[in-house]
Design an enzyme around this catalytic site. Structure first.
Site, short mmCIF file in Angstrom:
data_model
loop_
_atom_site.label_atom_id
_atom_site.label_comp_id
_atom_site.label_asym_id
_atom_site.label_seq_id
_atom_site.Cartn_x
_atom_site.Cartn_y
_atom_site.Cartn_z
N ILE A 16 41.18 -2.70 23.58
CA ILE A 16 42.62 -2.96 23.64
C ILE A 16 42.86 -3.98 24.75
O ILE A 16 42.77 -3.65 25.94
CB ILE A 16 43.40 -1.64 23.92
CG1 ILE A 16 43.06 -0.59 22.85
CG2 ILE A 16 44.91 -1.94 23.94
CD1 ILE A 16 43.65 0.79 23.11
N GLU A 17 43.09 -5.23 24.35
CA GLU A 17 43.26 -6.31 25.32
C GLU A 17 44.71 -6.40 25.78
O GLU A 17 45.60 -5.75 25.21
CB GLU A 17 42.77 -7.63 24.69
CG GLU A 17 41.29 -7.56 24.36
CD GLU A 17 40.72 -8.85 23.77
OE1 GLU A 17 41.49 -9.75 23.40
OE2 GLU A 17 39.48 -8.92 23.69
N CYS A 66 37.70 -1.72 27.22
CA CYS A 66 36.66 -1.75 26.18
C CYS A 66 36.75 -0.52 25.27
O CYS A 66 37.23 0.55 25.69
CB CYS A 66 35.28 -1.76 26.81
SG CYS A 66 34.87 -3.26 27.68
N GLU A 106 34.39 1.51 24.25
CA GLU A 106 33.63 2.67 24.72
C GLU A 106 34.45 3.48 25.71
O GLU A 106 34.47 4.71 25.67
CB GLU A 106 32.33 2.23 25.42
CG GLU A 106 31.36 1.48 24.54
CD GLU A 106 31.56 -0.03 24.56
OE1 GLU A 106 32.72 -0.48 24.55
OE2 GLU A 106 30.55 -0.74 24.56
N CYS A 117 28.99 -3.05 28.03
CA CYS A 117 29.04 -3.84 29.26
C CYS A 117 28.74 -2.93 30.46
O CYS A 117 28.75 -1.70 30.36
CB CYS A 117 30.39 -4.53 29.41
SG CYS A 117 31.72 -3.43 29.94
N CYS A 134 31.37 -0.29 31.34
CA CYS A 134 31.32 0.88 30.46
C CYS A 134 30.13 1.76 30.81
O CYS A 134 30.23 2.99 30.81
CB CYS A 134 31.25 0.45 28.99
SG CYS A 134 32.83 -0.18 28.40
#
Ligand code: THU
Length: 139
Positions: A47-48, A57, A59, A90, A93
């Site tokens: 969700i940006e 992110c 995850e 990443c 995460c």
């Protein structure tokens, strides 16, 4: 690679939730499905945000949803992207995973067609920062 039935189910859910990604800036959609020890599967997508640092992110969305619903122990997570070389979680995460995952919690990395790789959490983050380091700090 042997994929247990619950992992195949999680793969299907991760692909589905990936469609809900809010990724207007990167256009890179990610879906995650996290299997709790209860058997429940928690889904997350990335969700940006227009203020880029506000993005989260897939995850972490899945982990935060699970923990907020009272589940803190997990067996597997499946992460789906459409990257040519399937994308691994990443570092941020992985650090959030370090709080809840065990060494042998399995991280399955997939593209939209198939699961491509099976990894233990330990293999992806062999030296996690955790409460041990905090407790061992010189006071
Ligand atoms: N992203 C994830 O959802 N998971 C990762 O492990 C790596 C990156 C997202 C964040 C951002 O919305 C987009 O992918 C591009 O970095």
């Amino acid at each position: 690679m042997k994929t247990p039935p619950e992992v195949r189910e999680a793969f299907g859910l991760a692909k589905k939730v990936r469609q809900k990604a809010h990724a207007p800036y990167s256009k890179f959609k990610v879906g995650a499905a996290l299997i709790g020890k209860s058997g429940k599967i928690y889904q997350g997508c990335n969700i940006e945000n227009a203020s880029y640092g506000g993005g989260v992110c897939a995850e972490r969305v899945a982990i935060l949803k699970a923990v907020s619903e009272g589940e803190t122990e997990f067996t597997d997570i499946v992460v789906v992207t459409d990257a040519k070389d399937p994308a691994f979680p990443c570092a941020l995460c992985l650090q959030v995973m370090a709080e809840f995952f065990e060494s042998d919690t399995t991280i399955w990395v997939a593209d939209t067609k198939k699961i491509c790789s099976e990894n233990t959490f330990l293999a992806l983050l062999p030296k996690p920062f955790g409460p041990k380091q905090l407790n061992e700090a010189k006071k």
